[in-house]
Structure formats: C-alpha cells, structure tokens
Design a protein around this motif. Structure first.
Motif, short mmCIF file in Angstrom:
data_model
loop_
_atom_site.label_atom_id
_atom_site.label_comp_id
_atom_site.label_asym_id
_atom_site.label_seq_id
_atom_site.Cartn_x
_atom_site.Cartn_y
_atom_site.Cartn_z
N ILE A 25 0.86 -1.18 0.00
CA ILE A 25 0.00 0.00 0.00
C ILE A 25 0.89 1.23 0.00
O ILE A 25 1.66 1.46 0.94
CB ILE A 25 -0.93 0.02 1.22
N GLY A 27 1.34 4.82 0.64
CA GLY A 27 0.67 5.86 1.41
C GLY A 27 1.29 7.22 1.18
O GLY A 27 2.45 7.33 0.80
N TRP A 28 0.47 8.27 1.41
CA TRP A 28 0.94 9.65 1.24
C TRP A 28 1.47 9.84 -0.18
O TRP A 28 2.57 10.34 -0.39
CB TRP A 28 2.02 9.98 2.28
N TYR A 58 3.67 0.50 2.72
CA TYR A 58 3.25 -0.40 3.79
C TYR A 58 3.07 -1.80 3.22
O TYR A 58 2.36 -1.99 2.23
CB TYR A 58 1.94 0.07 4.42
N GLU A 81 -11.20 3.69 1.63
CA GLU A 81 -10.52 4.68 0.80
C GLU A 81 -10.36 4.08 -0.59
O GLU A 81 -9.75 3.01 -0.74
CB GLU A 81 -9.12 5.00 1.34
N GLU A 83 -8.78 3.35 -4.09
CA GLU A 83 -7.42 3.42 -4.62
C GLU A 83 -7.32 2.56 -5.88
O GLU A 83 -8.00 1.54 -6.01
CB GLU A 83 -6.40 2.93 -3.59
N ASP A 100 -8.70 0.68 0.54
CA ASP A 100 -7.80 0.51 1.69
C ASP A 100 -8.62 0.74 2.95
O ASP A 100 -8.49 1.78 3.61
CB ASP A 100 -6.63 1.47 1.58
N THR A 102 -9.57 0.84 6.59
CA THR A 102 -8.61 1.06 7.68
C THR A 102 -9.32 1.31 9.00
O THR A 102 -10.34 1.99 9.05
CB THR A 102 -7.71 2.28 7.33
N GLU A 107 -5.31 3.47 13.89
CA GLU A 107 -4.42 4.32 13.09
C GLU A 107 -3.74 5.39 13.93
O GLU A 107 -2.64 5.83 13.61
CB GLU A 107 -5.21 4.95 11.95
N VAL A 111 -0.14 3.42 11.96
CA VAL A 111 -0.75 3.35 10.63
C VAL A 111 -0.56 1.95 10.05
O VAL A 111 -1.49 1.36 9.48
CB VAL A 111 -0.16 4.41 9.70
N LYS A 115 -3.72 -0.80 9.01
CA LYS A 115 -3.97 -1.32 7.67
C LYS A 115 -4.00 -2.84 7.65
O LYS A 115 -4.57 -3.45 6.73
CB LYS A 115 -2.91 -0.80 6.70
N GLY A 188 -2.59 4.96 -3.59
CA GLY A 188 -2.91 6.24 -2.99
C GLY A 188 -4.34 6.68 -3.22
O GLY A 188 -5.04 6.14 -4.09
#
Length: 228
Positions: A25, A27-28, A58, A81, A83, A100, A102, A107, A111, A115, A188
C-alpha cells in the motif's frame, strides 16, 4: 490470495485468475505537496501522527484481499478509501480498483497496524494498463457512502492528483518500473469530502472519460462488537 478478474478492452475480453503473494500500500502518494499536506492534516484531525517521509510503502498480508460483497470489522471506527489497484500478470501490467479499508482508532497508534486489521476489497474487473497509460491523469476515482439513508459522494478526484503509478512502482522496487509477478500495489487516494468517517456501505469506481468505461465495486460493512 487467489483473485479472479474480467478483462475488457481494445485488445479483447477475457478472464484472468492470479495468485497475489505480496501486497503493498503506497501511502501519502499525492503528487501535489499541498494535497499531501491536506491529507496529512485530515488524518491528524483524528489523531494520526505525521509520516516520517512521503510516499511510504506499507506491506500488509495478501490474505486481506477479498472480492466479496461484505466485510466484517471490529468496532465502528473504520472506513474505506478508494485506490487504484495495480498488478502484474504474464508480463503485463493491469489496473483494477480497491479500498484501503482502515481501522481509524488503531491508526492513531500505528498506521501500519491499522492497515493490517481490515480486509481490502477488490473489484472483479480490470483493464490493461497500456490502454489507459497515455491519458492516466484524466482518469477519475470516486467513492460513495450511505449516510443518514442517503447515498453521498465521499471522495472524488483525478489521478493527476496522485503520483504517476510507474513512479510509485519504481520507488518501491528501487528503480524498476514494473512490479514483480504476484505483487499488487494500492496507489494512494484523494481526500474525503466532509472528513473521514465510517459508513455502513462503500462503493467505488474508476472512470475513464475518454472511453466512457468504468470499473466499479461495492461492499457492505458489518460491525462486530469490540469486547474486552
């Protein structure tokens, strides 16, 4: 984890069954620093610590992947989320869609752990990456939730807001712009309209405005009691 996809596109239709043995995954993964900061602040508002660097990759269990229409979660503080879901099969890169999902309470502690405790729903359709690579930034990801009995837009944005997928892949592999066979990557997401919050159902789509095609998937969330 064994996944089954219906493939449709210019090169013809067909079915594809694959074994995913590694799930990543990203992220950001925003392309615009302001957009990244917005998502960081969005999560900070619910107690999630800032990332050490961006993007982050991740690793989570491939057994979390599911194409079922329902998932189960412990407690009422999780959310989805939308993605893009990339995977390599037979030397070719494919594009599908995932959530995703979560645990937002966990979290705030970790984080990575948050996940790992929720299933990751995946669509049953996929496109060949080569058929959309030339206009990737025009593609739109969108999600809806059911809130107070009404279906509302939860997320919506063009993929131009996120890092180019091959850049994300290269960042993970150390330079190679291709995923290893059996590896899948979530690439993302965009911000949530009205802030991150749980819902009883989540639907998502990837829309190609040039062809009018849409990948879609939806799932319900069953909340299990959190006992001590």
């Amino acid at each position: 984890m064994r996944l089954a996809f219906d493939i449709a596109g210019v090169a013809g239709a067909g079915a594809l069954d694959i074994d995913i043995s590694a799930l990543v995954i990203a992220g950001w993964a925003g392309r615009d620093r302001h957009a990244i900061e917005h998502h960081i602040e969005e999560l900070a508002a619910i107690g999630v610590p800032r990332p050490s660097t961006v993007p982050l990759y991740y690793r989570v269990s491939d057994s979390l992947l599911t194409q079922a229409p329902r998932i189960q979660v412990v407690g009422g503080e999780s959310s989805g989320e939308v993605e893009v879901f990339l995977f390599q099969a037979g030397g070719e890169l494919f594009v599908s869609l995932s959530s995703d999902h979560t645990d937002r309470k966990l979290e705030t502690v970790s984080v990575a752990l948050s996940k790992q405790v929720c299933a990751k729903p995946v669509a049953r359709q996929a496109w060949r990456f080569a058929e959309v690579a030339g206009h990737w930034d025009e593609l739109v990801i969108r999600s809806h939730i059911v809130e107070n009995g009404a279906r509302v837009v939860y997320q919506e944005g063009r993929l131009a807001a996120l890092q180019p997928p091959l850049d994300l892949v290269a960042g993970f592999t150390g330079g190679a712009a291709t995923l290893p066979e059996g590896t899948a990557m979530l690439c993302g997401t965009v911000g949530a309209n009205g802030g991150i919050r749980p819902a009883v159902s989540f639907t998502m789509e990837l829309f190609d405005p040039r062809s009018g095609r849409t990948l879609g998937h939806g799932y319900d969330i069953e909340v299990l009691p959190e006992v001590a």
